[in-house]
Enzyme design. Sequence first.
Site, short mmCIF file in Angstrom:
data_model
loop_
_atom_site.label_atom_id
_atom_site.label_comp_id
_atom_site.label_asym_id
_atom_site.label_seq_id
_atom_site.Cartn_x
_atom_site.Cartn_y
_atom_site.Cartn_z
N PHE A 184 0.83 -1.19 0.00
CA PHE A 184 0.00 0.00 0.00
C PHE A 184 0.87 1.25 0.00
O PHE A 184 0.62 2.21 -0.70
CB PHE A 184 -0.90 -0.05 1.24
N LYS B 155 -1.44 5.05 7.53
CA LYS B 155 -1.07 4.43 6.26
C LYS B 155 -1.17 5.49 5.17
O LYS B 155 -2.23 6.09 4.97
CB LYS B 155 -2.02 3.28 5.92
N ASP C 155 -4.73 -12.43 2.85
CA ASP C 155 -3.31 -12.14 3.06
C ASP C 155 -2.94 -12.29 4.54
O ASP C 155 -2.23 -11.45 5.10
CB ASP C 155 -2.97 -10.73 2.56
#
Length: 653
Positions: free
Chosen positions: A345, A362, A459
């Site tokens: 990301f 993030k 994931d």
Amino acid sequence: MMKSQVDSLLGLTMAILFFSGAHAAKITFTNNCPNTVWPGTLTGDQKPQLSLTGFELASKANRSVDAPSPWSGRFWGRTRCSTDAAGKFSCETADCGSGQVACNGTSAAPPATVVEIKISEKWGQDLYDVTLVDGFNLPISVAPQGGTSECMASTCDANVNAACPAELQVKAVDGSVISCKSACMAFNEPKYCCTASNDTCQPTEYSQILEQQCPIAYNYAYLSCNGGPDYIIRFCPYGQGAEGLTLPTPSPLYQVPNPSGKGMPIKLIVSLTVVCFIGVLGAIVFGLCRMRAKQKGRIKLTRDILQEYIGGKHDLSELRIYGFDSILVATDNFSTENKLGQGGFGPVYRGKLAEGKEIAVKRLSSTSGQGVVEFKNEMLLISNLQHKNLVRIMGCCVKEDEKLLIYELMPNKSLDTFLFDSMRRAVLDWGTRFNIIQGVARGLVYLHHDSYLKVIHRDLKVSNILLDEKMNPKISDFGLSRSVEGTQNLENTQRVVGTRGYMSPEYAMGGIFSQKSDIYSFGVLVLEIISSKKNTAFYIFDRQLGLLAYAWQLWKEGRELELVDEMLAADSYSAPEVMKCVHIGLLCVQDNPTDRPSMPDVIFMLNGSTTVIGGPEPKQPLFTIQNSVTHPQPQPSNIFSTNEATMTMIEGR
């Protein structure tokens, strides 16, 4: 002999033939390059060579050779070959040094792109790959034809010579780049040769460049195929023309001559005119787009604008919208000192809001091709999921090119920072490890069954398990997750994404994912937590056992406790509890998804008696993964990588 006895004997014979997996394979070479290629072949293990050990293959031509069973060996393509006045044959790239067109049992001199094939090598499976361990000289692919399983092609079709660092380049007399050395071959230093067998080799500046060009050929080992397929080896698999390998310096290897020598000035002028026109037009369009983006950036972000950005009628009422300036202050302008890590990301930063609340931010990387999709996906999913074993999203921020997700800060970071650290893993006593296993299991039960959204994570891995101040686990990173309908069990995708070592066979090889895909990842995670060993790094070469196969072998022999991390003293853990977790982990990593338990079953076994007596016995896991960069570096002569892994195409994380 009675008919029934004949039938039984015939059936037994057929069964033996079937399970032995013995088959001969036809290997066909196809040359899609515009120039002649001279394929070379080498049989391993000192066995008799194939009938063809080297030959000339003109452009667009085909030629086949039969390989017996069992058989293992390697294939490569030589280029720029010629015969001198004394009759000695030689090639400028991948020459085998025999002095003849036939290699006669000698291997390619690096740099050389190599195809490795092992026929009926393991449990009747064929294993095959394209590898850059010996460097690169020519784009190659190998593709099974037939077979009874999902058999994928392995390929390196990128312009590796164009990306090759100057210090690794091999140049012709005219200065053109004709091949690219491996860093080990160029420098002969341990950090580049990476000879560890049980430890993960750190990536280098060179490995990252080559991995970007041909990720499967550089990072992954063998693919597998059942059912006795034939093989097609293609040189220049996608028909690269004269420019295929010549950027930035043209190489005669792929030059298509102009017989007349005329017309070049006119073509050059026309080409430059077109390029200039496109450049000017592109600059105008780019300028207009930037102006519109700046105008949009001046508009204050509202929930309606965010709703329009996400799309659909999703409920974002509980999601707090942060101002970009406040996040800049909280993270000290995204300073490197506050950087916690880096993912597919983008980077993650520590921050502290004005009210004193610590956060993790993030930040969508501008270079992340799938980052926008992940951003929207994670915002939608995790904002609607609430569980003590899932990381909690606090809000978001979108401004121009900046897209941020704000989470509660996990002070102990991720599980892998403890589990695979030679010193810090001592903090993880058995009680803590068992609590983490239980917590992750509870989080998956919520995702699969208890939340109103039925979510498949896709994931799950140790680096996506975050730890709070009390070392309680929280599942994170939902960028690749999928929400499915309540009655829907299976999904199929052409875009297989995830992390090697954690992907289930049906997902890695066929793109089919379900709850059982997460359960497979959970099983790998459990065995890693018990042993403090990475599935992608652990391998016993002399016995050809990866972590999953090794754990199953110990379980089968009643020696499960030998899997336990040696940092844990024998009197510091409950032996029956460890044995139960090993059993559960092995049930979860079975190759057939229908054999794996559901997460409620896992919770029942974890919370039940100290053993899983009377329950199903785990079947031997045949699908395994091994990171090829951990192999001892092959030398130029007759040495093959010993990796026995199965892998599929994945996108980097």
